[in-house]
Scaffold this active site. Structure first.
Site, PDB file in Angstrom:
ATOM      1  CD  GLU A  48      -3.854  -5.860   3.855  1.00  0.00           C
ATOM      2  OE1 GLU A  48      -4.658  -5.101   4.444  1.00  0.00           O
ATOM      3  OE2 GLU A  48      -2.628  -5.687   3.856  1.00  0.00           O
ATOM      4  CD  GLU A  69      -3.073  -1.042   2.182  1.00  0.00           C
ATOM      5  OE1 GLU A  69      -3.049  -0.086   2.977  1.00  0.00           O
ATOM      6  OE2 GLU A  69      -3.972  -1.892   2.172  1.00  0.00           O
TER       7      GLU A  69
END
Ligand code: NOJ
Length: 577
Positions: A480, A269
Protein backbone atom coordinates in the site's frame (compact mmCIF):
# COMPACT_ATOMS: atom_id res chain seq x y z
CA UNK A 1 -36.24 -17.17 22.38
CA UNK A 2 -34.54 -16.85 25.71
CA UNK A 3 -32.31 -13.82 25.75
CA UNK A 4 -29.44 -13.28 28.10
CA UNK A 5 -26.89 -10.52 28.05
CA UNK A 6 -24.02 -11.35 25.73
CA UNK A 7 -21.22 -11.71 28.21
CA UNK A 8 -22.81 -14.62 30.02
CA UNK A 9 -21.88 -16.49 26.80
CA UNK A 10 -18.47 -16.78 28.38
CA UNK A 11 -19.48 -19.77 30.38
CA UNK A 12 -21.41 -21.62 27.76
CA UNK A 13 -20.26 -23.94 25.02
CA UNK A 14 -21.38 -22.92 21.56
CA UNK A 15 -22.63 -25.12 18.79
CA UNK A 16 -23.94 -24.03 15.43
CA UNK A 17 -27.17 -25.11 13.83
CA UNK A 18 -29.64 -23.97 11.21
CA UNK A 19 -32.98 -22.97 12.62
CA UNK A 20 -35.83 -25.07 11.15
CA UNK A 21 -37.74 -22.13 9.73
CA UNK A 22 -34.99 -20.22 8.05
CA UNK A 23 -31.80 -20.58 6.07
CA UNK A 24 -30.19 -17.98 8.30
CA UNK A 25 -27.38 -19.50 10.32
CA UNK A 26 -28.02 -19.48 14.02
CA UNK A 27 -25.78 -20.11 16.95
CA UNK A 28 -27.10 -22.17 19.81
CA UNK A 29 -25.59 -21.64 23.18
CA UNK A 30 -26.30 -24.90 24.93
CA UNK A 31 -26.73 -25.87 28.56
CA UNK A 32 -29.69 -25.60 30.84
CA UNK A 33 -30.04 -23.00 33.53
CA UNK A 34 -27.46 -23.68 36.17
CA UNK A 35 -24.84 -22.08 38.33
CA UNK A 36 -21.23 -22.59 37.27
CA UNK A 37 -18.39 -23.24 39.68
CA UNK A 38 -17.51 -19.55 39.81
CA UNK A 39 -21.11 -18.67 40.60
CA UNK A 40 -22.05 -17.16 37.25
CA UNK A 41 -25.59 -17.64 36.02
CA UNK A 42 -25.74 -19.67 32.81
CA UNK A 43 -28.70 -20.32 30.55
CA UNK A 44 -29.37 -21.29 26.95
CA UNK A 45 -30.32 -19.18 23.97
CA UNK A 46 -30.52 -19.28 20.21
CA UNK A 47 -29.19 -16.39 18.18
CA UNK A 48 -29.78 -15.71 14.51
CA UNK A 49 -27.64 -13.34 12.48
CA UNK A 50 -30.64 -11.03 12.52
CA UNK A 51 -30.58 -11.17 16.33
CA UNK A 52 -26.94 -10.12 16.35
CA UNK A 53 -27.77 -7.16 14.15
CA UNK A 54 -30.79 -6.21 16.26
CA UNK A 55 -29.03 -6.56 19.57
CA UNK A 56 -25.71 -4.97 18.76
CA UNK A 57 -26.07 -2.74 15.73
CA UNK A 58 -29.68 -1.71 15.03
CA UNK A 59 -31.01 -0.42 11.70
CA UNK A 60 -28.49 0.11 8.89
CA UNK A 61 -28.81 2.21 5.73
CA UNK A 62 -29.10 0.61 2.31
CA UNK A 63 -28.54 1.87 -1.23
CA UNK A 64 -31.05 1.77 -4.09
CA UNK A 65 -28.81 -0.51 -6.18
CA UNK A 66 -28.91 -3.74 -4.26
CA UNK A 67 -28.38 -6.43 -6.82
CA UNK A 68 -25.17 -7.06 -8.75
CA UNK A 69 -24.76 -4.62 -11.63
CA UNK A 70 -23.44 -5.80 -15.00
CA UNK A 71 -20.42 -3.92 -16.37
CA UNK A 72 -20.86 -1.51 -19.25
CA UNK A 73 -18.16 -0.39 -21.64
CA UNK A 74 -15.91 2.24 -20.06
CA UNK A 75 -16.36 5.24 -22.38
CA UNK A 76 -13.16 6.26 -24.13
CA UNK A 77 -13.98 9.87 -23.23
CA UNK A 78 -13.25 9.10 -19.60
CA UNK A 79 -9.87 7.59 -20.46
CA UNK A 80 -8.36 10.83 -21.77
CA UNK A 81 -5.35 11.65 -19.57
CA UNK A 82 -5.00 15.04 -17.89
CA UNK A 83 -2.51 17.67 -19.00
CA UNK A 84 1.02 16.95 -17.81
CA UNK A 85 1.37 17.33 -14.08
CA UNK A 86 5.13 17.17 -13.81
CA UNK A 87 6.84 20.36 -14.86
CA UNK A 88 10.45 19.90 -15.98
CA UNK A 89 12.61 22.99 -16.34
CA UNK A 90 11.82 23.38 -20.05
CA UNK A 91 8.52 23.81 -21.91
CA UNK A 92 6.40 20.70 -22.21
CA UNK A 93 2.76 19.98 -21.41
CA UNK A 94 0.07 20.18 -24.04
CA UNK A 95 2.25 21.90 -26.61
CA UNK A 96 5.17 19.49 -26.73
CA UNK A 97 4.34 15.81 -26.64
CA UNK A 98 7.37 14.78 -24.65
CA UNK A 99 7.54 12.27 -21.87
CA UNK A 100 10.81 12.78 -20.04
CA UNK A 101 12.42 9.49 -19.18
CA UNK A 102 15.50 8.31 -17.36
CA UNK A 103 16.79 5.64 -19.71
CA UNK A 104 18.67 3.81 -16.96
CA UNK A 105 15.54 2.98 -14.94
CA UNK A 106 13.17 0.09 -15.44
CA UNK A 107 10.57 -2.03 -13.69
CA UNK A 108 11.23 -5.70 -14.39
CA UNK A 109 8.87 -7.44 -16.79
CA UNK A 110 7.07 -9.44 -14.11
CA UNK A 111 6.64 -6.44 -11.76
CA UNK A 112 2.97 -6.19 -10.82
CA UNK A 113 1.22 -2.93 -10.16
CA UNK A 114 -2.27 -2.59 -8.89
CA UNK A 115 -4.79 -0.86 -6.71
CA UNK A 116 -6.13 -1.94 -3.34
CA UNK A 117 -9.26 -1.86 -1.20
CA UNK A 118 -10.66 -3.47 1.95
CA UNK A 119 -14.07 -5.01 2.47
CA UNK A 120 -15.54 -2.78 5.16
CA UNK A 121 -14.17 0.38 3.57
CA UNK A 122 -15.75 -0.17 0.15
CA UNK A 123 -18.37 -2.91 0.05
CA UNK A 124 -21.44 -1.46 1.76
CA UNK A 125 -24.44 -3.84 1.73
CA UNK A 126 -23.52 -4.70 5.29
CA UNK A 127 -26.59 -6.73 6.14
CA UNK A 128 -27.07 -8.30 2.74
CA UNK A 129 -26.75 -11.91 1.70
CA UNK A 130 -26.19 -13.25 5.19
CA UNK A 131 -23.28 -11.10 6.37
CA UNK A 132 -22.88 -11.13 10.13
CA UNK A 133 -21.82 -7.93 11.88
CA UNK A 134 -18.19 -7.13 12.57
CA UNK A 135 -16.79 -4.92 15.29
CA UNK A 136 -16.78 -2.03 12.81
CA UNK A 137 -20.57 -2.14 12.46
CA UNK A 138 -20.72 -1.59 16.20
CA UNK A 139 -17.96 1.02 16.35
CA UNK A 140 -19.65 3.05 13.61
CA UNK A 141 -23.21 2.67 14.89
CA UNK A 142 -22.92 2.49 18.61
CA UNK A 143 -19.88 4.48 19.70
CA UNK A 144 -20.74 8.12 19.27
CA UNK A 145 -18.04 10.11 17.48
CA UNK A 146 -15.75 7.11 17.17
CA UNK A 147 -15.87 7.95 13.47
CA UNK A 148 -15.91 11.50 12.09
CA UNK A 149 -19.49 12.66 11.48
CA UNK A 150 -20.58 9.24 12.72
CA UNK A 151 -20.09 7.99 9.16
CA UNK A 152 -20.68 4.27 8.61
CA UNK A 153 -19.71 1.65 6.03
CA UNK A 154 -23.38 0.70 5.52
CA UNK A 155 -23.26 1.85 1.90
CA UNK A 156 -19.66 3.00 1.41
CA UNK A 157 -18.87 2.60 -2.33
CA UNK A 158 -21.52 -0.07 -2.86
CA UNK A 159 -18.70 -2.16 -4.30
CA UNK A 160 -20.51 -5.30 -3.16
CA UNK A 161 -22.88 -4.74 -6.06
CA UNK A 162 -20.77 -2.61 -8.37
CA UNK A 163 -17.57 -4.67 -8.51
CA UNK A 164 -18.03 -5.65 -12.15
CA UNK A 165 -17.96 -2.06 -13.28
CA UNK A 166 -15.21 -1.28 -10.80
CA UNK A 167 -12.98 -4.00 -12.20
CA UNK A 168 -13.82 -2.96 -15.77
CA UNK A 169 -12.74 0.58 -14.90
CA UNK A 170 -9.33 -0.43 -13.51
CA UNK A 171 -8.75 -2.85 -16.38
CA UNK A 172 -9.50 -0.03 -18.82
CA UNK A 173 -6.66 1.93 -17.22
CA UNK A 174 -4.25 -0.96 -17.71
CA UNK A 175 -4.04 -1.99 -14.04
CA UNK A 176 -2.53 -5.46 -13.57
CA UNK A 177 -3.61 -6.39 -10.05
CA UNK A 178 -6.53 -5.78 -7.72
CA UNK A 179 -5.98 -6.39 -4.03
CA UNK A 180 -9.16 -6.66 -1.95
CA UNK A 181 -10.08 -8.24 1.35
CA UNK A 182 -12.70 -10.84 2.10
CA UNK A 183 -15.17 -10.08 4.84
CA UNK A 184 -14.77 -12.88 7.40
CA UNK A 185 -18.28 -12.35 8.75
CA UNK A 186 -19.75 -12.72 5.27
CA UNK A 187 -18.14 -16.16 4.90
CA UNK A 188 -18.83 -17.13 8.54
CA UNK A 189 -21.49 -14.84 10.00
CA UNK A 190 -20.52 -15.93 13.52
CA UNK A 191 -16.81 -16.06 12.76
CA UNK A 192 -16.82 -19.86 12.97
CA UNK A 193 -19.29 -22.65 12.31
CA UNK A 194 -21.73 -22.57 9.47
CA UNK A 195 -20.51 -21.23 6.11
CA UNK A 196 -22.60 -18.69 4.20
CA UNK A 197 -22.82 -20.01 0.63
CA UNK A 198 -24.08 -16.71 -0.77
CA UNK A 199 -20.87 -15.02 0.31
CA UNK A 200 -18.75 -17.72 -1.28
CA UNK A 201 -20.65 -17.22 -4.54
CA UNK A 202 -20.18 -13.48 -4.34
CA UNK A 203 -16.41 -13.75 -4.01
CA UNK A 204 -16.36 -16.50 -6.67
CA UNK A 205 -17.73 -13.95 -9.07
CA UNK A 206 -15.49 -11.12 -7.89
CA UNK A 207 -12.43 -13.30 -8.48
CA UNK A 208 -13.74 -14.60 -11.81
CA UNK A 209 -14.45 -11.06 -12.93
CA UNK A 210 -10.84 -10.08 -12.20
CA UNK A 211 -9.60 -13.05 -14.20
CA UNK A 212 -11.99 -12.25 -17.04
CA UNK A 213 -10.44 -8.77 -17.29
CA UNK A 214 -6.87 -10.09 -16.95
CA UNK A 215 -6.50 -8.45 -13.58
CA UNK A 216 -4.58 -10.54 -11.02
CA UNK A 217 -6.75 -10.94 -7.89
CA UNK A 218 -4.83 -10.58 -4.62
CA UNK A 219 -6.71 -11.45 -1.46
CA UNK A 220 -6.35 -10.30 2.13
CA UNK A 221 -8.05 -12.54 4.69
CA UNK A 222 -8.35 -10.05 7.52
CA UNK A 223 -8.53 -6.30 7.12
CA UNK A 224 -9.64 -5.30 10.62
CA UNK A 225 -13.27 -6.50 10.46
CA UNK A 226 -13.34 -8.96 13.36
CA UNK A 227 -16.62 -10.89 13.42
CA UNK A 228 -18.60 -9.37 16.26
CA UNK A 229 -19.57 -12.72 17.69
CA UNK A 230 -15.93 -13.66 18.26
CA UNK A 231 -15.17 -10.31 19.87
CA UNK A 232 -18.13 -10.68 22.19
CA UNK A 233 -17.52 -14.34 22.95
CA UNK A 234 -13.84 -14.33 23.81
CA UNK A 235 -12.36 -10.92 23.03
CA UNK A 236 -11.23 -11.45 19.43
CA UNK A 237 -7.44 -11.20 19.13
CA UNK A 238 -7.09 -11.05 22.93
CA UNK A 239 -7.76 -14.79 23.20
CA UNK A 240 -5.73 -17.64 21.77
CA UNK A 241 -9.05 -19.17 20.64
CA UNK A 242 -8.76 -16.84 17.67
CA UNK A 243 -5.89 -18.93 16.29
CA UNK A 244 -8.06 -21.95 15.52
CA UNK A 245 -10.98 -19.87 14.29
CA UNK A 246 -8.77 -17.84 11.95
CA UNK A 247 -7.10 -21.00 10.71
CA UNK A 248 -10.45 -22.61 9.90
CA UNK A 249 -11.64 -19.45 8.12
CA UNK A 250 -8.37 -19.42 6.16
CA UNK A 251 -8.80 -23.09 5.31
CA UNK A 252 -12.26 -22.44 3.85
CA UNK A 253 -11.01 -19.53 1.77
CA UNK A 254 -7.78 -21.19 0.59
CA UNK A 255 -9.65 -24.37 -0.28
CA UNK A 256 -12.13 -22.46 -2.39
CA UNK A 257 -9.76 -20.14 -4.24
CA UNK A 258 -6.17 -21.38 -4.07
CA UNK A 259 -6.41 -22.59 -7.65
CA UNK A 260 -7.43 -19.13 -8.88
CA UNK A 261 -5.69 -16.70 -6.56
CA UNK A 262 -1.90 -16.86 -6.37
CA UNK A 263 -1.17 -13.90 -4.06
CA UNK A 264 -2.47 -13.85 -0.49
CA UNK A 265 -2.11 -11.63 2.52
CA UNK A 266 -3.24 -13.14 5.82
CA UNK A 267 -3.42 -10.06 8.06
CA UNK A 268 -3.50 -6.40 7.16
CA UNK A 269 -1.28 -4.24 9.34
CA UNK A 270 -1.36 -6.11 12.67
CA UNK A 271 0.61 -3.22 14.23
CA UNK A 272 -2.42 -1.04 13.62
CA UNK A 273 -5.25 -3.38 14.49
CA UNK A 274 -3.48 -4.60 17.63
CA UNK A 275 -3.05 -1.00 18.70
CA UNK A 276 -6.84 -0.59 18.47
CA UNK A 277 -6.84 -2.43 21.78
CA UNK A 278 -8.12 -1.49 24.28
CA UNK A 279 -11.38 -1.12 22.36
CA UNK A 280 -13.90 1.43 23.65
CA UNK A 281 -15.18 0.48 27.09
CA UNK A 282 -18.64 -1.06 27.59
CA UNK A 283 -18.95 -1.96 23.94
CA UNK A 284 -17.59 -5.48 23.63
CA UNK A 285 -16.65 -8.26 26.01
CA UNK A 286 -14.72 -6.82 28.93
CA UNK A 287 -11.17 -7.99 29.59
CA UNK A 288 -8.94 -8.00 32.62
CA UNK A 289 -5.78 -7.71 30.51
CA UNK A 290 -4.07 -4.39 31.38
CA UNK A 291 -4.42 -1.82 28.56
CA UNK A 292 -0.67 -1.57 27.81
CA UNK A 293 -0.45 -5.35 27.42
CA UNK A 294 -3.46 -5.76 25.14
CA UNK A 295 -1.76 -4.78 21.85
CA UNK A 296 0.99 -7.32 22.50
CA UNK A 297 -1.38 -10.13 23.48
CA UNK A 298 -3.17 -9.39 20.23
CA UNK A 299 0.16 -9.44 18.39
CA UNK A 300 1.12 -12.79 19.90
CA UNK A 301 -2.11 -14.43 18.80
CA UNK A 302 -1.99 -12.68 15.43
CA UNK A 303 1.51 -14.02 14.74
CA UNK A 304 0.50 -17.57 15.59
CA UNK A 305 -2.74 -17.27 13.61
CA UNK A 306 -0.81 -15.97 10.61
CA UNK A 307 1.73 -18.80 10.76
CA UNK A 308 -0.99 -21.40 11.12
CA UNK A 309 -2.95 -20.00 8.15
CA UNK A 310 0.25 -19.75 6.10
CA UNK A 311 0.97 -23.45 6.53
CA UNK A 312 -2.62 -24.38 5.68
CA UNK A 313 -2.39 -22.37 2.46
CA UNK A 314 0.97 -23.81 1.47
CA UNK A 315 -0.17 -27.35 2.20
CA UNK A 316 -3.05 -26.86 -0.22
CA UNK A 317 -0.94 -25.25 -2.93
CA UNK A 318 2.79 -24.84 -2.39
CA UNK A 319 3.12 -22.37 -5.27
CA UNK A 320 1.05 -19.67 -3.51
CA UNK A 321 2.73 -16.46 -2.45
CA UNK A 322 1.50 -15.87 1.11
CA UNK A 323 2.54 -13.09 3.42
CA UNK A 324 1.06 -10.61 5.84
CA UNK A 325 1.02 -6.83 5.32
CA UNK A 326 3.42 -5.07 7.62
CA UNK A 327 3.39 -1.30 7.85
CA UNK A 328 5.54 1.64 8.83
CA UNK A 329 8.07 3.73 6.98
CA UNK A 330 11.63 4.93 6.89
CA UNK A 331 12.87 5.92 10.33
CA UNK A 332 15.50 8.61 10.60
CA UNK A 333 17.31 9.60 13.82
CA UNK A 334 16.37 13.20 14.59
CA UNK A 335 19.98 13.95 15.43
CA UNK A 336 23.14 11.91 15.08
CA UNK A 337 23.32 11.26 18.82
CA UNK A 338 23.72 7.69 20.04
CA UNK A 339 20.48 8.06 22.02
CA UNK A 340 18.47 9.09 18.95
CA UNK A 341 19.98 6.26 16.94
CA UNK A 342 18.99 3.82 19.67
CA UNK A 343 15.49 5.33 19.78
CA UNK A 344 15.23 4.82 16.02
CA UNK A 345 16.18 1.17 16.37
CA UNK A 346 13.58 0.77 19.13
CA UNK A 347 11.00 2.29 16.81
CA UNK A 348 11.85 -0.32 14.15
CA UNK A 349 11.71 -3.04 16.79
CA UNK A 350 8.34 -2.06 18.25
CA UNK A 351 6.81 -1.61 14.79
CA UNK A 352 8.11 -3.53 11.77
CA UNK A 353 10.34 -5.81 13.86
CA UNK A 354 7.50 -6.85 16.18
CA UNK A 355 6.06 -8.97 13.34
CA UNK A 356 8.95 -9.18 10.88
CA UNK A 357 11.62 -10.56 13.23
CA UNK A 358 9.56 -13.61 14.24
CA UNK A 359 8.56 -14.32 10.64
CA UNK A 360 11.75 -13.46 8.73
CA UNK A 361 14.62 -13.75 11.18
CA UNK A 362 14.53 -15.65 14.42
CA UNK A 363 11.05 -16.97 15.10
CA UNK A 364 11.04 -14.57 18.05
CA UNK A 365 10.59 -10.93 19.00
CA UNK A 366 13.35 -8.31 18.78
CA UNK A 367 15.52 -8.38 21.88
CA UNK A 368 14.57 -4.83 22.89
CA UNK A 369 10.93 -5.97 23.26
CA UNK A 370 11.64 -9.00 25.36
CA UNK A 371 12.14 -7.44 28.83
CA UNK A 372 8.59 -6.09 28.65
CA UNK A 373 6.91 -8.98 26.80
CA UNK A 374 8.41 -11.66 29.04
CA UNK A 375 6.55 -10.20 32.03
CA UNK A 376 3.19 -11.40 30.68
CA UNK A 377 3.52 -13.42 27.43
CA UNK A 378 4.52 -17.08 27.40
CA UNK A 379 7.72 -17.59 25.41
CA UNK A 380 7.18 -19.12 21.98
CA UNK A 381 7.77 -22.87 22.13
CA UNK A 382 10.32 -24.46 19.81
CA UNK A 383 7.45 -25.73 17.63
CA UNK A 384 5.87 -22.28 17.48
CA UNK A 385 9.19 -20.68 16.55
CA UNK A 386 9.64 -23.21 13.79
CA UNK A 387 6.14 -22.48 12.48
CA UNK A 388 6.69 -18.73 12.60
CA UNK A 389 10.15 -18.58 11.09
CA UNK A 390 9.99 -18.40 7.31
CA UNK A 391 6.22 -18.17 7.12
CA UNK A 392 6.15 -15.19 4.73
CA UNK A 393 7.12 -15.54 1.09
CA UNK A 394 7.59 -11.84 0.41
CA UNK A 395 7.99 -8.77 2.60
CA UNK A 396 4.72 -6.94 1.95
CA UNK A 397 4.96 -3.47 3.35
CA UNK A 398 2.41 -0.68 3.52
CA UNK A 399 4.87 2.19 3.45
CA UNK A 400 3.41 5.64 3.03
CA UNK A 401 5.81 8.03 4.67
CA UNK A 402 8.96 8.59 6.74
CA UNK A 403 9.53 10.19 10.15
CA UNK A 404 12.20 11.22 12.63
CA UNK A 405 12.86 9.50 15.94
CA UNK A 406 14.47 10.61 19.16
CA UNK A 407 15.01 9.49 22.73
CA UNK A 408 12.63 10.72 25.46
CA UNK A 409 13.88 14.06 26.76
CA UNK A 410 13.24 13.35 30.44
CA UNK A 411 16.10 11.03 31.38
CA UNK A 412 16.45 9.32 28.01
CA UNK A 413 15.72 5.70 27.16
CA UNK A 414 17.03 4.15 30.43
CA UNK A 415 14.71 6.26 32.61
CA UNK A 416 11.74 5.36 30.40
CA UNK A 417 12.37 1.61 30.20
CA UNK A 418 12.76 1.53 33.99
CA UNK A 419 9.42 3.24 34.59
CA UNK A 420 6.27 1.35 33.57
CA UNK A 421 4.15 4.45 34.09
CA UNK A 422 6.18 6.60 31.69
CA UNK A 423 3.81 7.72 28.92
CA UNK A 424 6.18 6.37 26.23
CA UNK A 425 6.68 3.01 27.97
CA UNK A 426 7.38 0.31 26.76
CA UNK A 427 8.66 1.48 23.35
CA UNK A 428 10.35 4.59 24.78
CA UNK A 429 10.90 6.72 21.71
CA UNK A 430 9.56 10.03 20.43
CA UNK A 431 8.57 10.68 16.83
CA UNK A 432 8.00 13.76 14.71
CA UNK A 433 7.66 14.76 11.07
CA UNK A 434 9.69 17.93 11.66
CA UNK A 435 13.46 18.17 11.08
CA UNK A 436 15.60 19.54 13.89
CA UNK A 437 15.81 22.67 11.67
CA UNK A 438 12.08 23.22 12.06
CA UNK A 439 11.18 22.27 8.49
CA UNK A 440 8.64 19.55 7.79
CA UNK A 441 10.06 16.38 6.25
CA UNK A 442 7.85 17.11 3.26
CA UNK A 443 4.47 18.62 2.38
CA UNK A 444 1.70 17.58 4.75
CA UNK A 445 -1.26 15.53 3.56
CA UNK A 446 -4.83 16.41 4.51
CA UNK A 447 -4.93 17.69 8.11
CA UNK A 448 -7.13 14.75 9.08
CA UNK A 449 -4.31 12.40 8.03
CA UNK A 450 -1.77 14.06 10.31
CA UNK A 451 0.49 11.00 10.25
CA UNK A 452 1.21 11.44 6.55
CA UNK A 453 3.74 13.62 4.76
CA UNK A 454 5.05 13.42 1.25
CA UNK A 455 8.51 12.10 2.14
CA UNK A 456 9.36 10.07 -0.93
CA UNK A 457 13.05 11.12 -0.84
CA UNK A 458 13.57 8.28 1.59
CA UNK A 459 11.99 5.49 -0.45
CA UNK A 460 15.24 4.02 -1.84
CA UNK A 461 16.88 4.03 1.60
CA UNK A 462 13.83 2.40 3.12
CA UNK A 463 13.68 -0.38 0.55
CA UNK A 464 17.40 -1.00 0.97
CA UNK A 465 16.87 -1.19 4.73
CA UNK A 466 14.08 -3.75 4.44
CA UNK A 467 16.10 -5.95 2.12
CA UNK A 468 19.27 -5.73 4.21
CA UNK A 469 17.49 -6.29 7.53
CA UNK A 470 14.89 -8.97 6.84
CA UNK A 471 16.29 -10.50 3.61
CA UNK A 472 12.92 -11.64 2.26
CA UNK A 473 13.43 -14.60 -0.04
CA UNK A 474 10.73 -13.52 -2.50
CA UNK A 475 11.51 -9.81 -2.52
CA UNK A 476 9.59 -6.78 -1.30
CA UNK A 477 6.15 -5.57 -2.32
CA UNK A 478 4.95 -2.08 -1.49
CA UNK A 479 1.53 -3.43 -0.66
CA UNK A 480 0.00 0.00 0.00
CA UNK A 481 1.12 3.54 -0.66
CA UNK A 482 -0.85 6.65 -1.34
CA UNK A 483 -1.61 10.19 -0.33
CA UNK A 484 -4.54 12.12 1.10
CA UNK A 485 -4.75 15.20 -1.11
CA UNK A 486 -5.15 18.17 1.26
CA UNK A 487 -8.73 19.41 1.67
CA UNK A 488 -10.07 17.20 -1.11
CA UNK A 489 -13.22 16.45 0.87
CA UNK A 490 -14.12 20.15 0.63
CA UNK A 491 -14.36 19.96 -3.16
CA UNK A 492 -17.57 18.81 -4.77
CA UNK A 493 -17.33 19.40 -8.52
CA UNK A 494 -15.92 16.21 -10.08
CA UNK A 495 -13.57 18.23 -12.29
CA UNK A 496 -12.12 19.93 -9.20
CA UNK A 497 -11.67 16.73 -7.26
CA UNK A 498 -10.24 14.90 -10.25
CA UNK A 499 -7.31 17.28 -10.59
CA UNK A 500 -5.13 16.16 -7.67
CA UNK A 501 -1.61 17.47 -8.28
CA UNK A 502 -0.08 16.60 -4.91
CA UNK A 503 -1.18 12.97 -5.00
CA UNK A 504 -0.08 12.69 -8.63
CA UNK A 505 3.36 14.09 -7.85
CA UNK A 506 3.60 11.80 -4.82
CA UNK A 507 2.99 8.72 -6.96
CA UNK A 508 5.49 9.86 -9.53
CA UNK A 509 8.20 10.64 -6.98
CA UNK A 510 7.53 7.49 -4.97
CA UNK A 511 7.81 5.28 -8.04
CA UNK A 512 11.01 7.06 -9.08
CA UNK A 513 12.32 6.08 -5.65
CA UNK A 514 11.31 2.47 -6.31
CA UNK A 515 13.06 2.61 -9.70
CA UNK A 516 16.23 3.90 -8.06
CA UNK A 517 16.14 1.09 -5.50
CA UNK A 518 15.55 -1.50 -8.22
CA UNK A 519 18.51 -0.04 -10.08
CA UNK A 520 20.62 -0.46 -6.94
CA UNK A 521 19.75 -4.14 -6.74
CA UNK A 522 16.82 -4.13 -4.31
CA UNK A 523 14.32 -6.79 -5.32
CA UNK A 524 10.94 -5.06 -5.46
CA UNK A 525 8.32 -7.32 -7.03
CA UNK A 526 5.22 -5.16 -7.11
CA UNK A 527 3.22 -2.30 -5.68
CA UNK A 528 -0.39 -1.47 -4.90
CA UNK A 529 -1.79 2.05 -4.79
CA UNK A 530 -4.14 2.81 -1.95
CA UNK A 531 -6.82 3.10 -3.00
CA UNK A 532 -8.92 2.00 -5.95
CA UNK A 533 -11.29 4.85 -4.98
CA UNK A 534 -12.23 7.08 -2.08
CA UNK A 535 -13.70 5.09 0.77
CA UNK A 536 -14.41 4.98 4.49
CA UNK A 537 -11.11 5.99 6.06
CA UNK A 538 -11.88 4.26 9.37
CA UNK A 539 -12.22 6.76 12.21
CA UNK A 540 -11.83 9.66 9.75
CA UNK A 541 -14.96 8.51 7.93
CA UNK A 542 -15.35 10.06 4.48
CA UNK A 543 -13.46 13.23 5.41
CA UNK A 544 -10.12 11.91 4.14
CA UNK A 545 -9.72 10.79 0.54
CA UNK A 546 -7.10 8.32 -0.63
CA UNK A 547 -8.67 7.22 -3.91
CA UNK A 548 -7.16 7.38 -7.36
CA UNK A 549 -10.82 7.62 -8.31
CA UNK A 550 -13.39 9.96 -6.87
CA UNK A 551 -16.75 8.53 -5.83
CA UNK A 552 -19.84 10.66 -5.62
CA UNK A 553 -21.35 9.11 -2.51
CA UNK A 554 -24.86 10.26 -3.42
CA UNK A 555 -25.01 8.84 -6.93
CA UNK A 556 -22.21 6.26 -6.62
CA UNK A 557 -20.68 7.55 -9.88
CA UNK A 558 -16.92 7.06 -10.20
CA UNK A 559 -14.43 9.48 -11.84
CA UNK A 560 -10.76 8.87 -12.56
CA UNK A 561 -8.43 11.33 -10.89
CA UNK A 562 -5.33 12.77 -12.58
CA UNK A 563 -3.14 10.81 -10.15
CA UNK A 564 -4.46 7.55 -11.60
CA UNK A 565 -3.12 8.56 -15.00
CA UNK A 566 0.21 9.59 -13.49
CA UNK A 567 0.41 6.24 -11.67
CA UNK A 568 -0.12 4.08 -14.77
CA UNK A 569 1.98 6.44 -16.86
CA UNK A 570 5.00 5.46 -14.77
CA UNK A 571 4.57 1.82 -15.75
CA UNK A 572 3.78 2.63 -19.35
CA UNK A 573 7.08 4.50 -19.39
CA UNK A 574 9.32 2.25 -17.36
CA UNK A 575 8.07 -1.32 -17.40
CA UNK A 576 10.09 -3.74 -19.50
CA UNK A 577 7.90 -5.46 -22.03
C1 NOJ B 1 -3.65 1.38 5.65
C2 NOJ B 1 -4.88 0.57 5.80
O1 NOJ B 1 -4.63 -0.76 5.44
C3 NOJ B 1 -6.06 1.11 5.02
O2 NOJ B 1 -7.19 0.43 5.47
C4 NOJ B 1 -6.14 2.60 5.21
O3 NOJ B 1 -7.30 3.14 4.64
C5 NOJ B 1 -4.91 3.23 4.59
N1 NOJ B 1 -3.73 2.73 5.27
C6 NOJ B 1 -4.87 4.75 4.64
O4 NOJ B 1 -4.82 5.18 5.95
Amino acid sequence: MAVILGFALLFASISLATSPNSTTPTSTVSGSTQTSSNGAFVTSMELSVEDLWDMYVGPVSTFSINTTVEATLVPSSSLIPPPTLYYPPFPTGQQIALQSKNESWKFPKDFWYGVASAAYQVEGAVKDEGRGPSIWDVLTHRVTNFVAHNDTGDIADNHYYMYKQDIARIAAMGIKAYSFSISWSRILPFGSGEVNEEALKHYDDLIDTCLQYNVIPMVTLYHWDMPLFLQNTYGGWLSDRIIDDFTEYARIVFTRWSSKVSHWFTLNEPIVFCNFYPLPANTFKATSIPPKQQPFVCGHNALLAHASAYHVGKSLNSSLTISFKNNGGYKIPLTDSAADREATQRAYDFNEGWFANPLFLTGDYPTSMQPFLSTFLPPFTAAQKAALNGSADIFAHDAYTSSFYSAPTDGGIPACTANASHPLYPACYNTTSVYATGWNIGPAADPAAAWLNWATDWVPAFLRHVQATWKPRGGIAVSEFGFAEPFEALKSRPEDVAFDPVRAAYYRAYLEGVLMAVGEGVRVVGCLAWSIFDNLEWSSGYTVKFGVQYVNLTTQERFYKASFFEYVNMFNTYQET
